[in-house]
Each structure stands twice: as structure tokens, then as C-alpha cells.
Design a protein around this motif. Structure first.
Motif, short mmCIF file in Angstrom:
data_model
loop_
_atom_site.label_atom_id
_atom_site.label_comp_id
_atom_site.label_asym_id
_atom_site.label_seq_id
_atom_site.Cartn_x
_atom_site.Cartn_y
_atom_site.Cartn_z
N CYS A 1 0.84 -1.20 0.00
CA CYS A 1 0.00 0.00 0.00
C CYS A 1 0.88 1.25 0.00
O CYS A 1 1.83 1.34 0.77
CB CYS A 1 -0.91 -0.02 1.22
N CYS B 1 0.17 2.98 3.75
CA CYS B 1 0.55 2.37 5.04
C CYS B 1 1.52 1.21 4.86
O CYS B 1 1.92 0.59 5.85
CB CYS B 1 -0.69 1.91 5.79
N CYS C 1 -5.98 -2.36 -0.19
CA CYS C 1 -5.26 -2.42 1.09
C CYS C 1 -6.15 -3.09 2.14
O CYS C 1 -7.30 -2.69 2.32
CB CYS C 1 -4.89 -1.00 1.54
N GLU D 1 -5.88 -2.84 5.27
CA GLU D 1 -6.05 -1.98 6.45
C GLU D 1 -7.16 -0.97 6.25
O GLU D 1 -7.84 -0.60 7.21
CB GLU D 1 -4.74 -1.23 6.75
N HIS E 1 -7.57 3.57 1.25
CA HIS E 1 -6.22 3.72 0.69
C HIS E 1 -6.28 3.38 -0.80
O HIS E 1 -7.08 2.55 -1.22
CB HIS E 1 -5.23 2.81 1.42
#
Ligand SMILES: [Zn+2]
Ligand SMILES: [Zn+2]
Length: 291
Positions: free
Chosen positions: A218, A221, A278, A280, A284
Motif C-alpha cells: 500500500c 501504510c 489495502c 487496512e 487507501h
């Protein structure tokens, strides 16, 4: 519309138990010609697009002939709907907040430096779209017709996938080589019949082969990204029919039916466009590559 993939010829985890923890769900989309509405999941549109929101354009340089003005023009290009997926149909999608529909658009050009169509992803909440854009802008410039998807409905179906053999450790790769898969080598049997479902799909594993596997990180992050959507140039090949759904067995036998590529999309001459997201945060930026 329903599509049912036959069970795999064998349970590969019974032969190679180390593969069991690598099993991942994928949802085959099985796009077929149809007349979806903006309230349906689809390939090739129409999208549930708010009237008040600007339509995405590709900012690269495009030239096209305007027959009404009888002159050449240049400028940004309105992007084309590629896929619209409601979470109710493709539940493995991970939307942000209250969003429940994912929309993918691209520009039908292989722009430099990567020579692939630039893609844009949008998440939205269907309930918030009360005023629908009636007529999307025309995509004036098309470099390749193979990037203009035919309008299709989809028939999502969950299957289980295992990694491409290039993504397995050396020891597992060797065990596949040594294994007798019956009529062909274990490695070929695994590749074609047991690991990756061909065709358009969400989730699952990446169909490597054009290059060795490349970890996608990513840009925000640095987390390792996961496959979101695979856009394929074919759902089956004439000599490999075990993944053909029961419902398509008759038509698959008819040469030239074209049903194995109903959207009529060809990614750089027969490859796949793999999109990543991503894990997370779905907010993103996504990434993509050709395989
Ligand atoms: Zn463009
Ligand atoms: Zn991230």
C-alpha cells in the motif's frame, strides 16, 4: 441466473495438507449478456451514479475525430463503466462505512508508461443516491475496442482457491512436481484444475505467470495488498473445460459461441488485469497490474 462450478476432481489438501491454510474464497462473477439496471451488479454498466457528482475523466492526452464538427479534437476522456458490484452479491468485499456498492471505471487506452488502462474505483452507499445521472458522458476516444465491455449481468458464485504455484515455497513446488496427478504432471494438474478459477472474479489469488509474483504494498501504510478483482480475457479454454459451469456445458461445446468471453474484453492481448486493495483501509488507493 445461476452458475455452478463442478467440484474439483480431487481435494488437493488431502494430497498436500500444507495447502490447507492457504485456501482463500473467491467469487466468480460469470458475466453473461443481459440488461442490468443501475440497481443491479453488472459488467459494462449502467452505474448507479449521482446526478450531482462529476463523471470521472482520464487526464492523459487523447485525440479523436468529431464527425459532427468534422474535425480532430483532443483532451481528457470520459471513463467507461467496467464493473459495478453490490456487497449483497459479492459479500467478500470490504466496504468503508455504510458503502454497499463498488464501481470500477477505466479509460480504453493502453497509456504509457505501463501500457494498461488507467482504473478508478468508487465506493458508495446506494441509499444515498436519490437523483440518478440519466445519461453518462460519451467516451469520445477509444484506442482499443477490446477495452469497451459488452453489457452483462453477473451470477456470483463462491469457490475456493489456492495460490499459483509460483507463490508456493520451493518445498511445496517440488512436492507438486513429484506428485502424479493422474493424466498429467501434478504441477500442471494443480495449475489448471485445482488452484485458480479462470475468468472474472473477486478475491482469491492472483493468476501469476506473465511475471514472477510481485508483492504489492500500500502506498499509504505499506501493508501487503490483497487481490480485489481479476478481469480476465476468457472464462475457459477449449481444452480445459473442468471449470465450465454446469449451466454452460452445452454452449461451451459450440465453437464460436463466444460465451467464454461474454464481456468481449481482452487485456493486452489475452492477459488479466489484477486489482489490489489495502487490507487496512478500503480508502487507501488501489493498485493494479497485468498478468
Ligand atoms: Zn485515457
Ligand atoms: Zn494501506
Amino acid at each position: 441466473m445461476r452458475r455452478t462450478t463442478p467440484p474439483r476432481p480431487i481435494d488437493v489438501t488431502a494430497v498436500l495438507p500444507q495447502l490447507a491454510p492457504l485456501a482463500r474464497p473467491a467469487i466468480r462473477l460469470h458475466p453473461r449478456p443481459g440488461s442490468p439496471t443501475p440497481l443491479d451488479s453488472s459488467v459494462g454498466g449502467p452505474l448507479l451514479w449521482p446526478a450531482g457528482e462529476p463523471w470521472p475523466h482520464c487526464d492523459e492526452l487523447h485525440e479523436w475525430y468529431d464527425s459532427e464538427l468534422d474535425e480532430w479534437r483532443e483532451g481528457p476522456n470520459a471513463m467507461l463503466p467496467v464493473a459495478q458490484l453490490y456487497v449483497r452479491d459479492v459479500p467478500l468485499l470490504r466496504p468503508p462505512g455504510q458503502a454497499d456498492v463498488l464501481q470500477l471505471l477505466w479509460c480504453p487506452f493502453e497509456h504509457e508508461p505501463d501500457y494498461k488502462p488507467p482504473t478508478r474505483l468508487f465506493w458508495r452507499s446506494a441509499a444515498e443516491v436519490t437523483d440518478l445521472l440519466a445519461v453518462p458522458p460519451v467516451t469520445a476516444a477509444v484506442e482499443y475496442d477490446e477495452y469497451v465491455p459488452e453489457r452483462c449481468v453477473i451470477a456470483p458464485e463462491e469457490v475456493t482457491e489456492f495460490p499459483h504455484s509460483l507463490q508456493l515455497g520451493k518445498e511445496l513446488q517440488q512436492q507438486l512436481e513429484d506428485w502424479n496427478g493422474g493424466q498429467e504432471s501434478g504441477a500442471a494438474f494443480y495449475k489448471h484444475e485445482l488452484s485458480l478459477a479462470p475468468g472474472w472474479k473477486a478475491g482469491g489469488w492472483t493468476p501469476w505467470g506473465l511475471t514472477d509474483p510481485i508483492v504489492q504494498n500500500c502506498a499509504v501504510c505499506d501493508a501487503e495488498m490483497t487481490p480485489l478483482l481479476t478481469i480476465a480475457s476468457k472464462e475457459w479454454h477449449s481444452r480445459r473445460l473442468s471449470w465450465v459451469p454446469y449451466e454452460d456445458r452445452d454452449i461451451a461445446a459450440v465453437a464460436g459461441s463466444g460465451v467464454e468471453n461474454s464481456p468481449r474484453v481482452q487485456i493486452s492481448g489475452g492477459n488479466h488485469l489484477q486489482l489490489y486493495v489495502c487490507p487496512e483501509s478500503p480508502e487507501h488507493p488501489h493498485s493494479d497490474l497485468i498478468q
